[in-house]
Design an enzyme around this catalytic site. Structure first.
Site, PDB file in Angstrom:
ATOM      1  N   PRO A   2      14.256  38.745 -19.041  1.00  0.00           N
ATOM      2  CA  PRO A   2      14.725  39.746 -18.076  1.00  0.00           C
ATOM      3  C   PRO A   2      15.417  40.919 -18.770  1.00  0.00           C
ATOM      4  O   PRO A   2      16.115  40.739 -19.757  1.00  0.00           O
ATOM      5  CB  PRO A   2      15.706  38.970 -17.199  1.00  0.00           C
ATOM      6  CG  PRO A   2      15.973  37.687 -17.904  1.00  0.00           C
ATOM      7  CD  PRO A   2      14.813  37.425 -18.793  1.00  0.00           C
ATOM      8  N   GLU A   3      15.180  42.118 -18.241  1.00  0.00           N
ATOM      9  CA  GLU A   3      15.721  43.342 -18.846  1.00  0.00           C
ATOM     10  C   GLU A   3      16.613  44.058 -17.828  1.00  0.00           C
ATOM     11  O   GLU A   3      17.026  43.450 -16.843  1.00  0.00           O
ATOM     12  CB  GLU A   3      14.547  44.223 -19.323  1.00  0.00           C
ATOM     13  CG  GLU A   3      13.607  43.474 -20.267  1.00  0.00           C
ATOM     14  CD  GLU A   3      12.369  44.281 -20.662  1.00  0.00           C
ATOM     15  OE1 GLU A   3      12.459  45.528 -20.702  1.00  0.00           O
ATOM     16  OE2 GLU A   3      11.325  43.672 -20.915  1.00  0.00           O
ATOM     17  N   LYS A  58      21.432  43.291 -21.034  1.00  0.00           N
ATOM     18  CA  LYS A  58      20.648  42.307 -20.281  1.00  0.00           C
ATOM     19  C   LYS A  58      21.534  41.148 -19.827  1.00  0.00           C
ATOM     20  O   LYS A  58      21.035  40.069 -19.528  1.00  0.00           O
ATOM     21  CB  LYS A  58      19.521  41.766 -21.174  1.00  0.00           C
ATOM     22  CG  LYS A  58      18.590  42.834 -21.723  1.00  0.00           C
ATOM     23  CD  LYS A  58      17.623  42.226 -22.719  1.00  0.00           C
ATOM     24  CE  LYS A  58      16.806  43.298 -23.403  1.00  0.00           C
ATOM     25  NZ  LYS A  58      15.994  42.765 -24.507  1.00  0.00           N
ATOM     26  N   ARG A 259       6.385  42.608 -32.351  1.00  0.00           N
ATOM     27  CA  ARG A 259       6.619  42.625 -30.895  1.00  0.00           C
ATOM     28  C   ARG A 259       5.305  42.899 -30.173  1.00  0.00           C
ATOM     29  O   ARG A 259       4.541  43.773 -30.585  1.00  0.00           O
ATOM     30  CB  ARG A 259       7.614  43.727 -30.519  1.00  0.00           C
ATOM     31  CG  ARG A 259       9.045  43.340 -30.788  1.00  0.00           C
ATOM     32  CD  ARG A 259       9.949  44.499 -30.387  1.00  0.00           C
ATOM     33  NE  ARG A 259      11.356  44.132 -30.447  1.00  0.00           N
ATOM     34  CZ  ARG A 259      12.018  43.532 -29.468  1.00  0.00           C
ATOM     35  NH1 ARG A 259      11.407  43.246 -28.342  1.00  0.00           N
ATOM     36  NH2 ARG A 259      13.292  43.232 -29.595  1.00  0.00           N
TER      37      ARG A 259
END
Ligand SMILES: [Zn+2]
Length: 269
Positions: A2-3, A58, A259
């Protein structure tokens, strides 16, 4: 993981459900999710009420009326659910806090944690973070000058929590797509117009994602129709091979500094 939009969404929702009610029961199924002994945690939290829910990067901060703070980081796989025992999700919980008839369930907190701090401990813990994307002091000018001093790529820059706090793998890709910029670009290579476009895209994408309840997969409470609606609105993230919503060309999957990264080679330059 989650961001900014997911955690800000949780913060707003929880702030209308759990404030100013004494915590009547504390269940700890995974003591490793804490930074103190289970007994110390219980002592600090039982009978206390949450005065405010704040967010930094976050992470959520539950501000207790005893001047203690609970810092929640969901990391990868962590989710929250709020409701009575009868609606308990069919998942193992690591921590549960009960408020009257309802409980806040912390689920999937394997890498994540719920840590107890006093004010100075909390400040120390959060001291290394960069500004929030909506920090009043983060003007377009300051944002552009920050880009100029940065090495690496837009992908590694936007996800660097010391540089800017709250953006991760999903929204860095969505922001670059909205700005029409390749995530592999060097931040210093952006001209003034491109820097402005990235800034505007960052605010636009994060606001849109928050309004849609972020991309979390599970509702926060029974009957919650908002949480997770942004899943269907992601334009590039986790959509390899799917046609670009703007030009129809397949979305490319790439790895940038290990990433996951998704973009359109036609719409992004
Ligand atoms: Zn395209």
């Amino acid at each position: 993981m989650p961001e900014w939009p997911e955690m800000e969404h949780y913060r707003k929702q929880l702030a209308r459900m759990i404030l100013n009610m004494p915590i009547r029961q504390v269940i700890v199924n995974r003591p490793k999710s804490l930074n103190v002994t289970e007994e110390n945690f219980r002592q600090a939290v039982l009978g206390a009420a949450i005065r405010r829910v704040e967010r930094r990067a976050k992470q959520l901060i539950f501000v207790l009326d005893t001047d203690k703070y609970l810092l929640l980081h969901l990391m990868l796989g962590g989710i929250l659910f709020y409701g009575p025992e009868g609606e308990r999700p069919n998942r193992s919980t690591q921590i549960e806090l009960s408020f009257g008839d309802n409980r806040l369930y912390f689920i999937g907190l394997r890498l994540g944690y719920l840590h107890l701090f006093d004010r100075s401990g909390l400040e120390k813990e959060l001291s290394g973070l960069g500004p929030d994307p909506f920090d009043a002091a983060l003007s377009p000018d300051r944002f552009r000058s920050m880009l100029h001093g940065k090495k690496g790529t837009l992908k590694t820059t936007l996800t660097d929590q010391k540089w800017l706090a709250g953006i991760g793998n999903c929204y860095s890709d969505e922001i670059c797509f909205a700005a029409g910029l390749l995530p592999t670009r060097g931040p210093g290579s952006l001209n003034q117009q491109e820097g402005q476009r990235l800034y505007t895209a960052m605010h636009g994408v994060l606001h849109e994602a928050l309004a849609a309840g972020g991309y979390m997969e599970m509702p926060l409470f029974n009957g919650d129709k908002l949480t997770g609606s942004y899943n269907d609105l992601c334009k590039v993230y986790d959509r390899p091979g799917e046609p670009c919503v703007r030009c129809g060309q397949p979305i490319v999957f790439d790895k940038v500094s290990s990433r996951k990264c998704f973009y359109c080679t036609n719409c992004q330059t």
